[in-house]
Design an enzyme around this catalytic site. Structure first.
Site, PDB file in Angstrom:
ATOM      1  CE  LYS A 168       6.453   5.688   5.867  1.00 11.16           C
ATOM      2  NZ  LYS A 168       6.329   7.122   6.115  1.00 11.16           N
ATOM      3  CB  CYS A 201      26.440  41.545 -25.842  1.00  5.82           C
ATOM      4  SG  CYS A 201      24.975  42.498 -25.411  1.00  5.82           S
ATOM      5  CE  LYS A 235      10.406   7.628   3.530  1.00  2.00           C
ATOM      6  NZ  LYS A 235      11.014   7.954   4.823  1.00  2.00           N
ATOM      7  CB  CYS A 254      23.981  42.116 -21.604  1.00  2.00           C
ATOM      8  SG  CYS A 254      23.939  40.467 -22.319  1.00  2.00           S
ATOM      9  CG  ASP A 301       4.680  12.907   3.426  1.00  2.00           C
ATOM     10  OD1 ASP A 301       4.924  12.601   4.612  1.00  2.00           O
ATOM     11  OD2 ASP A 301       5.412  13.619   2.735  1.00  2.00           O
ATOM     12  CD  GLU A 347       0.129   8.894   7.818  1.00  2.00           C
ATOM     13  OE1 GLU A 347       0.043   7.972   8.671  1.00  2.00           O
ATOM     14  OE2 GLU A 347       1.160   9.572   7.657  1.00  2.00           O
ATOM     15  CD  GLU A 395      -1.316  -0.680   3.612  1.00  2.00           C
ATOM     16  OE1 GLU A 395      -1.532   0.219   4.409  1.00  2.00           O
ATOM     17  OE2 GLU A 395      -1.861  -1.802   3.663  1.00  2.00           O
ATOM     18  CB  CYS A 402      23.099  40.228 -27.334  1.00  2.00           C
ATOM     19  SG  CYS A 402      23.315  39.119 -25.941  1.00  2.00           S
ATOM     20  CB  CYS A 412      20.379  41.700 -23.090  1.00  2.00           C
ATOM     21  SG  CYS A 412      21.521  42.315 -24.335  1.00  2.00           S
ATOM     22  CE1 TYR A 438      -8.503   6.469   0.790  1.00  2.01           C
ATOM     23  CE2 TYR A 438      -6.435   7.580   0.247  1.00  2.01           C
ATOM     24  CZ  TYR A 438      -7.727   7.189  -0.094  1.00  2.01           C
ATOM     25  OH  TYR A 438      -8.234   7.522  -1.319  1.00  2.01           O
TER      26      TYR A 438
HETATM   27  S1  IVH Z   1       1.712   0.852   8.954  1.00  5.14           S
HETATM   28  C1  IVH Z   1       3.420  -0.925  12.745  1.00  5.14           C
HETATM   29  N1  IVH Z   1       0.861   1.794   6.646  1.00  5.14           N
HETATM   30  O1  IVH Z   1       4.383   5.736   8.321  1.00  5.14           O
HETATM   31  C2  IVH Z   1       3.108  -0.355  11.420  1.00  5.14           C
HETATM   32  N2  IVH Z   1       2.050   3.230   8.099  1.00  5.14           N
HETATM   33  O2  IVH Z   1       7.075   5.029   9.897  1.00  5.14           O
HETATM   34  C3  IVH Z   1       2.509   0.957  11.536  1.00  5.14           C
HETATM   35  N3  IVH Z   1       2.289   5.506   7.260  1.00  5.14           N
HETATM   36  O3  IVH Z   1       3.831   6.852  11.477  1.00  5.14           O
HETATM   37  C4  IVH Z   1       2.419   1.700  10.317  1.00  5.14           C
HETATM   38  N4  IVH Z   1       1.178   5.202   5.390  1.00  5.14           N
HETATM   39  O4  IVH Z   1       1.819   7.089  10.011  1.00  5.14           O
HETATM   40  C5  IVH Z   1       1.522   2.041   7.789  1.00  5.14           C
HETATM   41  N5  IVH Z   1       0.008   2.512   4.599  1.00  5.14           N
HETATM   42  C6  IVH Z   1       0.673   2.757   5.750  1.00  5.14           C
HETATM   43  C7  IVH Z   1       1.204   4.036   6.036  1.00  5.14           C
HETATM   44  C8  IVH Z   1       1.900   4.222   7.222  1.00  5.14           C
HETATM   45  C9  IVH Z   1       1.840   6.067   6.157  1.00  5.14           C
HETATM   46  C10 IVH Z   1       3.078   6.198   8.300  1.00  5.14           C
HETATM   47  C11 IVH Z   1       2.547   5.957   9.678  1.00  5.14           C
HETATM   48  C12 IVH Z   1       3.735   5.810  10.564  1.00  5.14           C
HETATM   49  C13 IVH Z   1       4.876   5.840   9.632  1.00  5.14           C
HETATM   50  C14 IVH Z   1       5.775   4.671   9.903  1.00  5.14           C
END
Ligand code: IVH
Length: 681
Positions: free
Chosen positions: A122, A418, A321, A415, A124, A180, A120, A439, A433, A230
């Site tokens: 990650k 030139c 990452k 310039c 932000d 999140e 899934e 130029c 210029c 989510y």
């Molecule tokens: S699982 C024990 N799934 O990433 C596992 N974390 O460094 C707990 N995060 O602070 C996290 N998307 O807020 C999981 N699909 C996702 C995520 C996710 C973002 C964040 C989470 C946590 C950090 C982990």
């Protein structure tokens, strides 16, 4: 609508029916992404509910969909101790790290077969915990340090996509949902746009905006922010059970009205995880929210339990990452580049930094307004952003890191290519210029314009040929064109002796021109054909034009202070004057301009005409020449000053504008009749 006539019993039934409808529509909208009513109908349902609740306040419950906003501001957030700590994740930065993770998992599970992983994005955003008791949202908390977080219950209650009451059935008595909270990109842009319009502080990125919005003591502020969530896992589960696979748990969450990322996929083995990562890297920029990597989780809970935890992270999950899109580096210097059109652009020279997957050592700063906006100085530590394939950008400086000897960034007065004067309009961010004819940065552009049809009209001198002349060093300024010889031209790519001879002849022919074409061909900023003609009509001689002061130039029709300044500056440049003298020396000439004809021959004197659409009896240029001969001024756009619009076939916006302004419209047929009246054949 007033409900006063309702009995309490009827009111209760209505309230319940409305709440159920609203919750169902929420579910379709937020979880299934498949609404079946319009926003307006939804708003009407909510209004009805609120109206009954106003009449019967005893029916209001905290989980009513009407109760998302309105709580009183807090003076401080309470602390919440997580019964189960909220852990973090180990990171993988490349495929080797991913393979190592998978190998460790298989060793611990003592298996050779491919492990099932849930993949899934990650997100932000901000990690939060939602506690549901008997299906009701009773608490929301931030992750904090993993052990203790802040009580943000009132704020999470304002987020429309978080259910106040779980839908469906079968939820455990106590269920802690983790996920999140984030701000989608478009909501972030709008929020910042509004902040900018009100001269308020803007957020640097959606993550900060989400964090800032969630940490509001006044929930009414949070309620106005475009936040979303989510869910990605469970914490406390008591008095009930969840499925035995991670992905199935999330599927179950969906049936309870909790939002789950639609990109979730279950795959087998590390290689398939890598493929998912590659696919999502491609898709990343098109997602409506920001993500910074992919999380792989062992899907089967028995296996998760077997694997357990180390320190603060599970052994059964890892975050892969993406290369960071923002990095800090040192602004070593700022240099100024001159573009094809003479625009002078500041370019940041950076201590090389790896960002967004490439090493960046330069970044454009666009113009001096941008430098001022960023409040940059040489020696600053700056943040570089590079996302997808876009060009790297300096997004901000870190004022705390400014050294004492930081140097101001100053636009050069001359310039860098030139040495001509640099000019900067008050109302324009760009600096330019003014040595357009000389130029070397502007050489190709200047020659192409000079040779173009409405200027010197040099037959056969196309853009590709100009490029070759300049690249081979055969032509430095426009005057050099007239020194070309057949042999050197014939030596170029795709040039035979015959076409070379033709070109040299065409150049000879073009030497006899008009002063207006010549002035236009010089490429002075904002001096188009019409202005060139006005200048010639007024001064009649080159020498008079080139020695006119800014004040004198403004006496010419159509020439305002800005254009006058461009003209004066252009002719003041020593190098430009040299090129003009050289052009005259190599044989450019024009016939002396006659005194303006008597009024009788100029029935359209003082009139301003515009031509548009397709003409059938003549070309637009011919039409224009006729009008000019009759004394009219011909301009390119319709305004209140326009006397008449000659509208050919398929006339578009100019016709509409003329009609709106009540400007006289003349058809081609009418024009042909008029020509007879005027004695033009
Ligand atoms: S699982 C024990 N799934 O990433 C596992 N974390 O460094 C707990 N995060 O602070 C996290 N998307 O807020 C999981 N699909 C996702 C995520 C996710 C973002 C964040 C989470 C946590 C950090 C982990």
């Amino acid at each position: 609508m007033t409900q006063k006539t309702l009995s309490l019993k009827d009111a209760e039934q209505q309230v319940q029916a409305l709440r159920k409808q609203i919750n169902d529509h929420n579910y379709r909208y937020f979880v299934l992404d498949n609404p079946i009513i319009t926003d307006a109908s939804y708003d009407r349902l909510m209004q009805q509910l609120k109206s009954v609740e106003t009449d019967f306040p005893e029916l209001i419950t905290p989980e009513s969909p009407s109760q998302r906003v309105g709580a009183e501001p807090l003076t401080a957030f309470g602390q919440i101790r997580h019964e189960l700590p909220m852990l973090s994740l180990d990171n993988a930065f490349n495929e080797d790290d991913l393979n190592d993770f998978d190998r460790r998992v298989r060793e611990r599970l003592d298996t050779d077969s491919a492990v099932e992983y849930a993949c899934e994005p990650k997100l932000d955003g901000i990690a939060v915990s939602l506690l549901y008791e008997k299906g009701l949202l009773v608490r929301g908390a931030t992750r904090g340090d993993g052990t203790t977080g802040e009580d943000i219950t009132l704020n999470v209650r304002t987020i429309a996509s978080i259910p106040l009451q779980l839908l469906g059935e079968g939820w455990p008595d106590r269920l802690e949902v983790r996920g999140e909270i984030f701000m989608p990109r478009d909501g972030f842009e709008q929020l910042n746009k509004r902040a900018k319009a009100r001269d308020e502080k803007v957020f640097v990125n959606p993550r900060n905006a989400a964090a800032g919005s969630l940490r509001q003591l006044d929930p009414k502020v949070t309620a106005k922010r475009p936040l979303d969530m989510y869910c990605y896992g469970a914490g406390i589960v008591a008095g009930g059970e969840l499925p035995d696979r991670h992905a199935d748990i999330l599927e179950r969450f969906k049936t309870w009205g909790l939002r789950v990322n639609p990109e979730l996929r279950v795959v087998k083995g590390a290689a398939a995880c890598g493929e998912y990562f590659a696919r999502m890297s491609e898709k990343r920029e098109t997602l409506p929210y920001e993500i910074d990597g992919i999380v792989y989780k062992v899907n089967r809970l028995v296996q998760q339990q077997q694997l357990g935890f180390v320190a603060r992270a599970p052994r059964w999950a890892i975050a892969h990452k993406f290369p960071a899109q923002e990095e800090m580096t040192l602004l070593k210097d700022v240099e100024f580049q001159v573009g094809r059109t003479g625009a002078i652009t500041p370019v940041a020279r950076l201590e090389p930094v790896f960002v967004g997957g490439v090493t960046v050592s330069n970044a454009t700063l666009h113009n001096m307004d941008e430098v001022a906006r960023l409040d940059l100085k040489i020696g600053d530590t700056v943040v570089i952003h590079r996302a997808g394939d876009v060009i790297p950008k300096v997004v901000r400086a870190i004022p705390e890191r400014r050294p004492e000897d930081a140097r101001a960034i100053e636009l050069p007065e001359r310039c860098p290519v030139c040495d001509s004067d640099v000019e900067r309009d008050e109302d324009e961010a760009a600096a330019r210029c003014t040595g357009g004819l000389y130029c070397s940065a502007q050489r190709k552009q200047a020659i192409k314009h000079f040779a173009s049809r409405k200027a010197m009209d040099i037959d056969g001198l196309g853009d590709k040929l100009v490029d070759q002349f300049v690249e081979k060093g055969l032509v430095e300024t426009v005057a050099d064109l007239y020194k070309l010889e057949v042999d050197s031209v014939a030596s170029l790519e795709r040039m035979g002796k015959k076409s070379a001879t033709n070109l040299v002849n065409a150049l000879k022919v073009s030497q006899k021109t008009t002063l207006a074409r010549f002035i236009y061909g010089l490429g002075i900023r904002e001096v188009g054909e019409a202005t060139a003609q006005s200048l010639v009509a007024h001064y009649r001689e080159l020498e008079a034009i080139r020695s006119a002061t800014v004040d004198q130039l403004q006496e010419v029709d159509d020439v305002g202070p800005v254009v006058a300044a461009h003209i004066e500056t252009f002719f003041r440049q020593e190098h430009n004057r040299e090129v003009i003298d050289e052009l005259l020396k190599v044989g450019l000439h024009w016939e002396a301009e006659a005194e303006p004809e008597a009024d009788a021959a100029q029935p359209l004197a003082d009139e301003v005409w515009v031509l548009t659409g397709t003409l059938h009896n003549m070309t637009r240029d011919e039409g224009k020449a006729i009008l000019q001969k009759l004394g009219a001024k011909v301009t390119g756009s319709v305004s209140a000053k326009t006397t008449a619009l000659l509208a050919g076939e398929k006339a578009g916006s100019k016709l509409t504008k003329a009609q709106n302004l009540g400007v006289r419209v003349v058809t081609e047929d009418e024009f042909v009749d008029l020509m007879q009246e005027w004695g033009v054949s």
